[in-house]
Scaffold this motif. Structure first.
Motif, mmCIF file in Angstrom:
data_model
loop_
_atom_site.group_PDB
_atom_site.id
_atom_site.type_symbol
_atom_site.label_atom_id
_atom_site.label_comp_id
_atom_site.label_asym_id
_atom_site.label_seq_id
_atom_site.Cartn_x
_atom_site.Cartn_y
_atom_site.Cartn_z
ATOM 1 N N PRO A 142 0.836 -1.214 0.000
ATOM 2 C CA PRO A 142 0.000 0.000 0.000
ATOM 3 C C PRO A 142 0.864 1.255 0.000
ATOM 4 N N VAL A 143 0.275 2.349 -0.464
ATOM 5 C CA VAL A 143 0.992 3.623 -0.521
ATOM 6 C C VAL A 143 0.175 4.677 0.216
ATOM 7 N N VAL A 144 0.857 5.707 0.632
ATOM 8 C CA VAL A 144 0.227 6.855 1.256
ATOM 9 C C VAL A 144 0.671 8.094 0.494
ATOM 10 N N LEU A 145 -0.248 9.027 0.298
ATOM 11 C CA LEU A 145 0.045 10.252 -0.444
ATOM 12 C C LEU A 145 0.491 11.344 0.515
ATOM 13 N N TYR A 177 4.660 -1.151 -6.044
ATOM 14 C CA TYR A 177 3.654 -0.271 -5.472
ATOM 15 C C TYR A 177 2.663 0.266 -6.500
ATOM 16 N N GLY A 178 2.830 -0.032 -7.741
ATOM 17 C CA GLY A 178 1.909 0.437 -8.768
ATOM 18 C C GLY A 178 2.579 0.406 -10.125
ATOM 19 N N LYS A 179 1.751 0.375 -11.149
ATOM 20 C CA LYS A 179 2.264 0.283 -12.509
ATOM 21 C C LYS A 179 2.432 1.678 -13.079
ATOM 22 N N CYS A 180 3.658 2.051 -13.396
ATOM 23 C CA CYS A 180 3.929 3.326 -14.059
ATOM 24 C C CYS A 180 5.233 3.179 -14.826
ATOM 25 N N THR A 181 5.487 4.119 -15.703
ATOM 26 C CA THR A 181 6.693 4.083 -16.525
ATOM 27 C C THR A 181 7.409 5.422 -16.445
ATOM 28 N N THR A 182 8.735 5.360 -16.493
ATOM 29 C CA THR A 182 9.534 6.574 -16.397
ATOM 30 C C THR A 182 9.538 7.349 -17.711
ATOM 31 N N PRO A 239 2.432 7.726 -16.468
ATOM 32 C CA PRO A 239 3.815 8.153 -16.228
ATOM 33 C C PRO A 239 4.112 8.209 -14.737
ATOM 34 N N CYS A 240 5.339 7.846 -14.370
ATOM 35 C CA CYS A 240 5.720 7.908 -12.958
ATOM 36 C C CYS A 240 5.799 9.354 -12.470
ATOM 37 N N VAL A 278 2.529 16.039 -5.151
ATOM 38 C CA VAL A 278 1.865 14.887 -4.546
ATOM 39 C C VAL A 278 2.760 13.679 -4.769
ATOM 40 N N ASN A 279 3.315 13.154 -3.690
ATOM 41 C CA ASN A 279 4.278 12.054 -3.767
ATOM 42 C C ASN A 279 3.710 10.805 -3.119
ATOM 43 N N GLU A 280 3.929 9.683 -3.763
ATOM 44 C CA GLU A 280 3.585 8.392 -3.179
ATOM 45 C C GLU A 280 4.761 7.884 -2.345
ATOM 46 N N SER A 281 4.462 7.361 -1.181
ATOM 47 C CA SER A 281 5.480 6.746 -0.326
ATOM 48 C C SER A 281 4.898 5.468 0.258
#
Length: 542
Positions: free
Chosen positions: A68-71, A342-347, A429-430, A487-490
Motif C-alpha cells: 500500500p501507498v500513502v500520499l 507499489y503500482g504500474k507506471c513508466t519513467t 507516467p511515474c 503529490v508524492n507516493e510513499s
C-alpha cells in the motif's frame, strides 16, 4: 562440549534456559513446577502469547506484501518554465486535391438534412467561391486515384423509431448502418441527437476522402502566417519571437500553433505570478467554414499541456468565444508515483510493450492511441485517419476496405468499455505535471473602445472587418502562483517500519528484545546438538 554447555538431560537444559532467559514469564514454568495447575496455566499463557505474536506478524506481512501507498503533499515555490500553449483556429484546410469529393460530400449532407428535417442548407454549406489549398508536392507523387475514388452510397442516414417513452411520445434516433465484409452482422450506429449523427456520418466519409492524400504533406510553403491568426502576442510584457512557436495542421481543428513547445528557452521562464507576466494573445476568431460539418463551434481552441507532449485536442482543451476577453489562471500540480511493486507506471515509456507512433514524450493518451492503431491495423487491415500510421500501413478507405467502419466502431466500443488490453499495456507516467485552470470572461472590445481598437489592428496587422467583435478574441494565460503542489507516493509500510512494528509486538507479548530471539536460537541449537550427542552415545553403547 567446548562449543555448547553440556547438560545431563533436556530437562536440565530447559530449566537453565527458563531461569536465565530475558523472555518474561518463562521462569514461572520452573518455579511453579511443584504446582501443576500453575505450571499448566503459565504454559497455556505462553503458548497463547506466541500464537498472538505470530498472528500479528502474519497480519503485518500480508499488509506489507500488498504494497500500500500513502500520499504526501508538499508545497514548493521557485521560478519555473511556462507550460506549452497550443491554439487552433477550428478551420481545417480544404485541400484542392480532394475538393471535388468534399463538395460532393457537402451535397450529400444537404440531401440528408433535407430528408431528415426538411431544411434547405445549400446556402450555408456552399463553397463555390472559396479558395482551396493547393499543395505543389502532390503533383509529383503520381496518380493518387483522384478519379477512381467514389463516395459510397451505402451509409445513408436513417431515422429509426424507438420504444414509446413515459410521456407517450415515440422519439426517433438517427444513424447509419454498418456491416462486415460479407454483408452480415450488421448494426446501426445511432444517436439520440440528429446533430450528433450528422456530424459523425460526415466525419466517417471525410476520413475516407482524406485517406487519398499522402501520409506526409509538406504545407510549409502554403501555411498561413501566424499574423493571419495571431494579431498580437506578448509574454511577460515582451513581444513574441518567430522561434517561440511551431505550426502544424490538425484535420479537424485546422491550423494550429504551439508556443514554448520544447520548454528550453529561458525567455519563457516564469519569475512572477499575475496577469501582466503571462501570455497575452489577440486572435482572429473568424469562421470561414471551410468544412462546416466537421465542427459546429466558432472561435479558437486552446490547450495547456506539458513540453514535448502531443496535444490531443479532441480530448482536452477549451474553446474561446469570439468577441470575448478570456483570462485563464493556471496552477501546477506535480504527481510522483512509486512504480515497481507499489503500482504500474513508466519513467519514459521504454519499458512499455506498445510502440509509440508519436515522436514526442510518453503520455497515457499517446500510448492508448498507438495501441488502438496497432490493433486497428491488425484486425481491420488499415489505420484510423486521425492517428499516425505504423510502418507499412495505410489509412482506411471504404473503396478498398468496405467493412472497415464496422470493424472500427466495434473495436472502439471495446476500447471504451476497457475490453481491449490497451489500458493494461499503457501505464501512467511515474512523473507528470497537471495544470488546473480557472477562467473568467468579459466582452471585448467594449462598445466605447471597439472603434479605435479596430483601427489600431487595421494599421498594424492589416485587420479588415466590420463585424463588431464577432471575429476577434483576446486570451491571457498566466500563473496564479509560482508555488506548486507536489503529490508524492510513499510506502505505507516500509522495511524499517515493518521491523519496528515487529519489535513492538515482540515487546508487547514477551517484554523482550532482539537478544531474546538470539537466546531462543541458542536454545534450538543446543537442543539439536544435545540430541546428536545422545544418539551418538546410544549407537556407541550398542
Amino acid at each position: 562440549e567446548g562449543l555448547i554447555e553440556f547438560y545431563d538431560s533436556f530437562k536440565d537444559m530447559f530449566e537453565f534456559f527458563c531461569k536465565n532467559t530475558t523472555i518474561h514469564g518463562t521462569i514461572r514454568l520452573v518455579c511453579s513446577d511443584s504446582n501443576r495447575m500453575k505450571t499448566a496455566f503459565w504454559t497455556l499463557l505462553l503458548l497463547a502469547s506466541f500464537g498472538m505474536l505470530y498472528w500479528q506478524f502474519a497480519l503485518m506481512f500480508s499488509q506489507y506484501w500488498a504494497y500500500p501507498v500513502v500520499l504526501t503533499m508538499s508545497m514548493h515555490s521557485e521560478p519555473k518554465m511556462f507550460p506549452a500553449i497550443t491554439i487552433c483556429n477550428l478551420d481545417p484546410y480544404r485541400f484542392e486535391r480532394v475538393s471535388g469529393h468534399l463538395a460532393q460530400l457537402d451535397h450529400m449532407a444537404e440531401e440528408s438534412i433535407a430528408f431528415l428535417y426538411g431544411i434547405n442548407t445549400s446556402a450555408s454549406l456552399s463553397h463555390t467561391n472559396e479558395k482551396n489549398l493547393h499543395v505543389k508536392d502532390l503533383s509529383s507523387i503520381g496518380n493518387l486515384s483522384r478519379s477512381s475514388f467514389k463516395l459510397s452510397q451505402n451509409f445513408s442516414l436513417l431515422r429509426m423509431p424507438d420504444h414509446t417513452n413515459m410521456s407517450g411520445k415515440k422519439p426517433s434516433s438517427v444513424g447509419f448502418r454498418l456491416c462486415n465484409a460479407t454483408g452480415g452482422n450488421c448494426f446501426y450506429k445511432t444517436y439520440s441527437s440528429g446533430m450528433g449523427a450528422i456530424l459523425e456520418w460526415y466525419r466517417f466519409h471525410y476520413m475516407n476522402i482524406m485517406s487519398q492524400l499522402p501520409v506526409i504533406i509538406n504545407i510549409s510553403d502554403h501555411e498561413e502566417q501566424i499574423e493571419d491568426m495571431v494579431y498580437s502576442c506578448q509574454y511577460d510584457g515582451e513581444p513574441c519571437r518567430p522561434s517561440d512557436y511551431v505550426h502544424f495542421h490538425h484535420p479537424v481543428f485546422g491550423s494550429c500553433y504551439t508556443f514554448n513547445s520544447k520548454g528550453t528557452d529561458p525567455f519563457w521562464t516564469a519569475t512572477k505570478p499575475g496577469i501582466p507576466y503571462g501570455l497575452s494573445l489577440i486572435l482572429r476568431a473568424e469562421q470561414k467554414d471551410h468544412i462546416p460539418l466537421l465542427s459546429t463551434v466558432a472561435g479558437v481552441k486552446v490547450m495547456i499541456h506539458n513540453h514535448n507532449q502531443t496535444p490531443f485536442l479532441e480530448h482536452e482543451g477549451f474553446d474561446i468565444r469570439p468577441g470575448i476577453a478570456t483570462t485563464i489562471g493556471i496552477q501546477q500540480d506535480e504527481v510522483n508515483r512509486l512504480g515497481g511493486n507499489y503500482g504500474k507506471c513508466t519513467t519514459n515509456g521504454d519499458d512499455v510493450n506498445v510502440k509509440l507512433l508519436y515522436n514526442n514524450s510518453y503520455t497515457l493518451q499517446a500510448c492508448l492511441h498507438s495501441c488502438f492503431q496497432h490493433i486497428m491495423v491488425r484486425k481491420c487491415g488499415c489505420g484510423y485517419y486521425y492517428y499516425p500510421l505504423p510502418p507499412g500501413a495505410e489509412y482506411c478507405d471504404y473503396n478498398k476496405q468496405p467493412a472497415w467502419g464496422h470493424c472500427f466502431y466495434q473495436l472502439y466500443n471495446r476500447l471504451r468499455n476497457h475490453h481491449l488490453n490497451c489500458f493494461d499495456q499503457c501505464p501512467k507516467p511515474c512523473r507528470e505535471s497537471l495544470y488546473k485552470v480557472s477562467a473568467g470572461t468579459a466582452k471585448w472590445p467594449s462598445a466605447k473602445s471597439q472603434d479605435w481598437i479596430r483601427q489600431a489592428l487595421r494599421h498594424q496587422n492589416g485587420y479588415n472587418s466590420t463585424s463588431h467583435r464577432k471575429d476577434i478574441a483576446k486570451v491571457t494565460i498566466f500563473y496564479q502562483q509560482l508555488n506548486y503542489q507536489a503529490v508524492n507516493e510513499s510506502p505505507l509500510l516500509s522495511e524499517n517500519l515493518l521491523l519496528s512494528s515487529m519489535g513492538s509486538q515482540w515487546s508487547l507479548w514477551f517484554g523482550s528484545s532482539v537478544l531474546s530471539v538470539v537466546e531462543m536460537f541458542e536454545l534450538l541449537i543446543d537442543t539439536l546438538v544435545l540430541s546428536l550427542l545422545f544418539c551418538y552415545q546410544r549407537l556407541r553403547a550398542k
